[in-house]
Design a protein around this motif. Structure first.
Motif, PDB file in Angstrom:
ATOM      1  N   ASN A 257      66.887  61.007 -48.772  1.00 39.50           N
ATOM      2  CA  ASN A 257      65.249  61.553 -48.111  1.00 39.50           C
ATOM      3  C   ASN A 257      65.738  63.469 -48.673  1.00 39.50           C
ATOM      4  O   ASN A 257      66.706  63.618 -48.072  1.00 39.50           O
TER       5      ASN A 257
ATOM      6  N   VAL B 116      62.877  66.860 -47.433  1.00 44.71           N
ATOM      7  CA  VAL B 116      61.665  66.939 -47.488  1.00 44.71           C
ATOM      8  C   VAL B 116      61.126  68.494 -48.160  1.00 44.71           C
ATOM      9  O   VAL B 116      61.652  69.805 -47.810  1.00 44.71           O
TER      10      VAL B 116
ATOM     11  N   LYS C 204      57.227  69.557 -48.896  1.00 45.51           N
ATOM     12  CA  LYS C 204      56.559  70.469 -48.684  1.00 45.51           C
ATOM     13  C   LYS C 204      56.556  72.023 -47.874  1.00 45.51           C
ATOM     14  O   LYS C 204      57.647  71.873 -46.758  1.00 45.51           O
ATOM     15  N   GLU C 205      56.474  72.963 -48.969  1.00 45.96           N
ATOM     16  CA  GLU C 205      57.144  74.206 -48.114  1.00 45.96           C
ATOM     17  C   GLU C 205      56.228  74.139 -46.898  1.00 45.96           C
ATOM     18  O   GLU C 205      54.875  73.799 -46.810  1.00 45.96           O
TER      19      GLU C 205
ATOM     20  N   CYS D 251      57.146  73.158 -43.966  1.00 46.10           N
ATOM     21  CA  CYS D 251      57.196  71.916 -42.828  1.00 46.10           C
ATOM     22  C   CYS D 251      58.537  72.081 -42.504  1.00 46.10           C
ATOM     23  O   CYS D 251      59.421  72.594 -43.234  1.00 46.10           O
ATOM     24  N   GLU D 252      59.195  71.616 -41.184  1.00 44.04           N
ATOM     25  CA  GLU D 252      60.336  71.399 -40.506  1.00 44.04           C
ATOM     26  C   GLU D 252      60.905  70.435 -41.783  1.00 44.04           C
ATOM     27  O   GLU D 252      60.688  69.965 -42.481  1.00 44.04           O
TER      28      GLU D 252
ATOM     29  N   TYR E  55      62.253  71.936 -44.478  1.00 42.12           N
ATOM     30  CA  TYR E  55      62.544  71.775 -45.762  1.00 42.12           C
ATOM     31  C   TYR E  55      63.996  72.032 -46.639  1.00 42.12           C
ATOM     32  O   TYR E  55      64.800  72.885 -45.831  1.00 42.12           O
TER      33      TYR E  55
ATOM     34  N   TYR F 289      61.151  60.136 -42.713  1.00 43.20           N
ATOM     35  CA  TYR F 289      60.709  61.525 -41.469  1.00 43.20           C
ATOM     36  C   TYR F 289      59.695  61.979 -41.469  1.00 43.20           C
ATOM     37  O   TYR F 289      58.882  62.132 -42.513  1.00 43.20           O
ATOM     38  N   PRO F 290      58.852  62.901 -41.045  1.00 37.20           N
ATOM     39  CA  PRO F 290      57.524  63.319 -40.866  1.00 37.20           C
ATOM     40  C   PRO F 290      57.810  64.757 -41.986  1.00 37.20           C
ATOM     41  O   PRO F 290      58.426  65.323 -42.131  1.00 37.20           O
ATOM     42  N   ASP F 291      56.419  64.356 -43.056  1.00 38.79           N
ATOM     43  CA  ASP F 291      56.731  64.801 -44.194  1.00 38.79           C
ATOM     44  C   ASP F 291      57.280  65.336 -45.063  1.00 38.79           C
ATOM     45  O   ASP F 291      57.288  65.697 -46.157  1.00 38.79           O
ATOM     46  N   SER F 292      58.192  64.219 -45.246  1.00 36.54           N
ATOM     47  CA  SER F 292      59.367  63.712 -46.119  1.00 36.54           C
ATOM     48  C   SER F 292      58.855  63.031 -47.221  1.00 36.54           C
ATOM     49  O   SER F 292      58.218  62.421 -47.079  1.00 36.54           O
ATOM     50  N   ALA F 293      59.456  63.172 -48.179  1.00 34.15           N
ATOM     51  CA  ALA F 293      58.830  62.457 -49.511  1.00 34.15           C
ATOM     52  C   ALA F 293      59.825  60.639 -50.030  1.00 34.15           C
ATOM     53  O   ALA F 293      59.664  60.573 -50.657  1.00 34.15           O
TER      54      ALA F 293
END
Length: 300
Positions: free
Chosen positions: A218, A220, A222-223, A225-226, A228, A237-241
């Motif tokens: 996995n 992240v 999204k620029e 975001c924690e 990244y 994980y939050p905001d992950s792909a």
């Protein structure tokens, strides 16, 4: 799928990623993985201590696991570049990779994996030729030991900024190496597809003739975001792909493209790293759950 994933893949983990050496003792974690029947493979990297290297070799010999060797940390740590335009710098990278082949052989691995170095647009083709030179030299040395050389595909403009690169360039490069050496292959990693703005179907179909090893994980992308970048956080994980749906899609593409081979299973390792406040064992268990759920949803 009703049949076990172990019928079609040798399931592995990347030891230094799941159990970072700053927090976990090497031999303890090798022993833990060797005792776990879920794993048919383990990916090791450089061991600087002679006694630990010998002990790790002996543990691995007992395990009946396939041993793989990742030389990526040998390049990333000191900032070595196998496609450096400066020949002296390129040779430094080649030297540590040749040493990696020797260490991998000692540990019982049948090859090494590495990554391309950074590049600049104005010297991209020259860097490509330098990487070809390095890779062919590695393959020529490795073939004497009946070993493979594998290049892992990384991002080109987000974190590692590696020459190889998007899938079409990786396929071009692998084709060029295969013109002279057949002990070369590519590692494709689900973790990296979001970082190269590509899909499982696109990457696997593009590089299919050259894939010899698989990674999942996995990231992240999204620029702001924690986590990244190319940090391989846990699934979910939050905001992950990536999570179960993306892994299911990966498995479906592999099935459709003929990668489920019970006679000659490919290594499929997960590359997942606990964050500083997280527990490595829980992250490993998390990944097994995601794998088993996605596999169970795969159509027979």
């Amino acid at each position: 799928m009703q049949e076990s994933i172990h019928k079609y893949f040798d399931m592995g983990l990347i030891q230094w990623m799941s159990y970072p050496p700053q927090r976990y003792e090497l031999l303890d974690t090798v022993t833990k993985v060797a005792r776990d029947p879920f794993f048919n493979a383990i990916e090791m990297t450089q061991i600087n201590d002679d006694s630990q290297r010998e002990a790790a070799r002996d543990l691995l010999a007992q395990s009946h696991m396939r041993v793989c060797y990742g030389a990526q940390p040998r390049l990333l740590g000191p900032g070595l570049n196998p496609n450096a335009i400066d020949e002296e710098e390129r040779l430094k990278a080649e030297k540590t990779l040749l040493e990696a082949i020797d260490e991998a052989d000692y540990l019982g691995a049948k090859g090494i994996a590495f990554l391309a170095g950074k590049w600049a647009e104005e010297t991209k083709e020259e860097a490509y030729e330098q990487l070809l030179k390095t890779t062919r030299n590695l393959c020529s040395y490795a073939v004497k030991k009946d070993m493979m050389v594998e290049l892992e595909i990384f991002d080109y403009d987000m974190d590692k900024c590696s020459l190889i690169g998007p899938a079409p360039l990786a396929a071009r490069f692998a084709g060029d190496v295969r013109l002279t050496h057949n002990n070369f292959g590519l590692i494709v990693d689900l973790s990296h597809f979001p970082t190269t703005y590509e899909t499982s179907k696109y990457v696997i179909q593009c590089t299919k003739p050259y894939i010899t090893h698989l990674h999942i994980g996995n990231n992240v992308v999204k620029e702001g975001c924690e986590c990244y970048g190319d940090l391989h956080p846990r699934f979910g994980y939050p905001d992950s792909a990536n999570d179960v749906p993306e892994l299911l899609d990966f498995f479906q593409v592999l099935k459709n493209e003929g990668f489920l081979d019970e006679r000659d299973p490919m290594v499929l390792s997960f590359e997942v790293q606990p964050r500083p406040h997280e527990d490595g064992d829980i992250i490993v268990a998390n990944t097994k759950r995601v794998i088993e759920r996605a596999w169970s949803l795969l159509e027979d």
